[in-house]
Design an enzyme around this catalytic site. Structure first.
Site, PDB file in Angstrom:
ATOM      1  N   GLU A   1      28.638  48.905  42.617  1.00  0.00           N
ATOM      2  CA  GLU A   1      28.242  47.523  42.850  1.00  0.00           C
ATOM      3  C   GLU A   1      27.098  47.513  43.856  1.00  0.00           C
ATOM      4  O   GLU A   1      27.121  48.267  44.834  1.00  0.00           O
ATOM      5  CB  GLU A   1      29.417  46.717  43.406  1.00  0.00           C
ATOM      6  CG  GLU A   1      30.668  46.716  42.553  1.00  0.00           C
ATOM      7  CD  GLU A   1      31.807  45.945  43.222  1.00  0.00           C
ATOM      8  OE1 GLU A   1      31.525  44.908  43.855  1.00  0.00           O
ATOM      9  OE2 GLU A   1      32.969  46.387  43.123  1.00  0.00           O
ATOM     10  N   GLU A  60      40.497  41.026  37.938  1.00  0.00           N
ATOM     11  CA  GLU A  60      39.928  39.701  38.197  1.00  0.00           C
ATOM     12  C   GLU A  60      39.335  38.993  36.971  1.00  0.00           C
ATOM     13  O   GLU A  60      38.196  38.510  37.013  1.00  0.00           O
ATOM     14  CB  GLU A  60      38.873  39.783  39.307  1.00  0.00           C
ATOM     15  CG  GLU A  60      39.447  40.171  40.656  1.00  0.00           C
ATOM     16  CD  GLU A  60      38.415  40.116  41.774  1.00  0.00           C
ATOM     17  OE1 GLU A  60      37.196  40.055  41.489  1.00  0.00           O
ATOM     18  OE2 GLU A  60      38.814  40.142  42.949  1.00  0.00           O
ATOM     19  N   TYR A  71      41.224  37.152  49.745  1.00  0.00           N
ATOM     20  CA  TYR A  71      40.067  37.094  50.621  1.00  0.00           C
ATOM     21  C   TYR A  71      39.961  35.690  51.211  1.00  0.00           C
ATOM     22  O   TYR A  71      40.396  34.711  50.597  1.00  0.00           O
ATOM     23  CB  TYR A  71      38.787  37.416  49.851  1.00  0.00           C
ATOM     24  CG  TYR A  71      38.703  38.825  49.316  1.00  0.00           C
ATOM     25  CD1 TYR A  71      38.729  39.917  50.186  1.00  0.00           C
ATOM     26  CD2 TYR A  71      38.594  39.077  47.957  1.00  0.00           C
ATOM     27  CE1 TYR A  71      38.639  41.216  49.705  1.00  0.00           C
ATOM     28  CE2 TYR A  71      38.504  40.369  47.465  1.00  0.00           C
ATOM     29  CZ  TYR A  71      38.523  41.435  48.338  1.00  0.00           C
ATOM     30  OH  TYR A  71      38.432  42.713  47.860  1.00  0.00           O
ATOM     31  N   GLU A 118      43.667  43.609  46.684  1.00  0.00           N
ATOM     32  CA  GLU A 118      42.431  43.607  47.453  1.00  0.00           C
ATOM     33  C   GLU A 118      42.556  42.607  48.596  1.00  0.00           C
ATOM     34  O   GLU A 118      43.056  41.495  48.407  1.00  0.00           O
ATOM     35  CB  GLU A 118      41.213  43.243  46.588  1.00  0.00           C
ATOM     36  CG  GLU A 118      40.868  44.261  45.516  1.00  0.00           C
ATOM     37  CD  GLU A 118      39.607  43.897  44.735  1.00  0.00           C
ATOM     38  OE1 GLU A 118      38.785  43.118  45.276  1.00  0.00           O
ATOM     39  OE2 GLU A 118      39.452  44.385  43.602  1.00  0.00           O
TER      40      GLU A 118
END
Length: 495
Positions: A124, A285, A353, A392
């Site tokens: 990424e 995701e 997150y 995550e």
């Protein structure tokens, strides 16, 4: 090829029934590989010892034909007609799990304290900007475009060799980590119709996944194999490999996803890996808006579950599914989990997150801590019905910390204020402690309410709050993670 024409230093091989035996070596060097007896009745197969191949073919009368290439020793991969049939490991390197180990369910090994190996086998720009996305890759925005640049194959090879190593696994073990979540793209197994650099199973990115599993096995860590990028892009983000349109639920991409997962299950769901591979994640995701619908994702997930379990010989392998940003998170998946079998066969992955939506970005540091406690504890009821993992999370927030420990969201207005997003070498001791409080609040809530977590991420570059290495070195992450005595701020979520 006649034996006299074999390259030098190639050990003689004899094939006897269902056993391949290396000969001409000392007892310590001699390796035994067991292959299924029926394999020898197929028309042809290839046995690959990493960079050396024995090719076996049958002529019309059933006589065996051999050819040889490049001496080296390593795990066997057997193919028939280009399809994976069997994989066996060198017993000296990766012994078959003992009866006690192989009888354990994925969750009976205890709470999972893991880390993602992000930016390694699927790159990424966010993670690899100073590595791959400079020079030849400076105009690339994702792996799809990076892999189309001249020199991409050589750059990826160097990256795979250096970004994550066996020494790093040992470092993570020292941090108290007991599991690795390793993202990989579908194109490592089938890049048909795409520009991705791919070498197929047992080679390229997959060969490094295989190495990492071996390193983890040596260190006593578990591995969660994560199909992070899926055909058509499941979310349109660069973490899927292809930034832009979401076409995962279009055409035959869902079927292609299952075909890739089947290939992965045949290999990593085998008994040979049962001492190390705890699970395979179906997709990372997938969004539930735009071209994707949650109902289609949930129907597909059940089909994919059966494909993975049906092609795995490790009966304790857990199939993991991301919650697809469902309105109620993991709770929207518990009915499906219960329908698939007893608790533990199907795990639910959720990502937590606090930097991605406007409401979170507007929080002060104290509010981030309160939110961490509330959101973590909200997973408890779902975790009773099916293992829930925070696959995550990170230590980063958008808060800016004042010298007295108070904070604002996004900007500083007081002298001596430093933002969490600023480089770590500019942080004051007050910032370090406030971020440490946030990290420990997340750990406390996850440990009380879930089956485990995977921090994002291991990072070879200077990634600050996105790197466990930088976090440990700065003192914002307890070291080791599995030692309660290293917690400085216990009880934040119970007060």
């Amino acid at each position: 090829m006649e034996p006299s024409l074999r390259p030098k230093n190639v050990l003689d091989i004899g094939i006897h029934s269902n056993l391949i035996l290396f000969e001409g070596a000392s007892p310590e060097e001699r390796k035994h590989y067991e292959l299924p007896h029926w394999l020898f009745h197929n028309f042809w197969f290839r046995i690959s010892f990493r960079d050396w191949n024995l090719l076996w073919d049958k002529d019309s009368r059933g006589n065996g034909l051999y050819s040889w290439d490049k001496p080296s020793l390593g795990p066997i991969i057997a193919y028939c007609g280009g399809h994976l049939l069997h994989r066996s490991r060198r017993q000296s390197e990766h012994p078959v799990a003992t009866a006690a180990a192989s009888s354990n369910s994925p969750t009976s090994t205890g709470f999972v304290r893991g880390v993602n190996i992000g930016g390694w086998l699927l790159v990424e720009k966010f993670m690899n900007g100073d590595d791959l996305f400079t020079g030849i890759g400076e105009d690339a925005v994702d792996q799809w475009t990076l892999d189309q640049t001249s020199g991409a194959a050589a750059a990826l090879q160097k990256h795979w060799d250096t970004y994550f190593t066996e020494a790093d696994v040992q470092t993570l073990k020292g941090y108290g980590i007991n599991a690795l979540r390793i993202p990989i793209g579908f194109w490592a197994y089938d890049n048909t119709g795409t520009p991705y650099v791919s070498y197929g199973i047992g080679q390229g990115a997959d060969s490094y996944l295989e190495k990492a599993i071996g390193w983890a096995q040596t260190a006593g860590l578990r591995v969660w194999v994560d199909c992070h990028g899926s055909p058509g892009s499941q979310n349109g983000y660069d973490n899927s490999g292809h930034k832009g349109d979401v076409e995962w639920q279009q055409g035959d991409n869902l079927a292609k996803s299952i075909a890739v997962l089947t290939t992965m299950a045949l290999k990593y769901g085998s008994k040979e890996y049962s001492d190390t591979v705890m699970g395979i994640e179906l997709v990372n995701e997938p969004i539930s808006w735009g071209n994707n619908t949650l109902s289609t994702t949930q129907t597909w997930a059940q089909e994919a579950y059966h494909a993975v379990k049906g092609n795995s010989t490790n009966e304790n392998l857990m199939v993991v599914m991301h919650d697809a940003f469902a309105p109620n998170g993991p709770s929207d998946w518990t009915t499906i989990a219960k329908s698939l079998g007893p608790r533990g066969v199907f795990g639910i992955d959720t990502h937590m997150y606090q930097t991605l939506v406007a409401a979170d970005i507007a929080l002060t540091q104290a509010e981030h801590i309160t939110t961490a406690c509330q959101r973590g504890m909200a997973l408890k009821s779902a975790n009773v019905l099916a293992p829930v993992y925070v696959g995550e999370w990170s230590s980063t927030t958008n808060a800016c910390i004042n010298p007295d420990g108070t904070s604002t969201a996004g900007t500083c207005s007081t002298e001596g204020c430093v933002c969490v997003t600023d480089p770590m070498d500019t942080w004051t001791d007050v910032v370090v402690e406030e971020v440490r409080k946030f990290v420990e609040a997340q750990l406390e809530s996850f440990e009380a309410s879930t089956s485990g977590y995977m921090l994002w991420s291991w990072a070879d570059d200077d990634m600050g709050t996105w790197s466990i290495k930088d976090g440990i070195n700065k003192g914002i992450i307890p070291n080791p993670l599995d030692d309660p005595s290293q917690r400085k701020y216990p009880g934040q979520c119970s007060s």
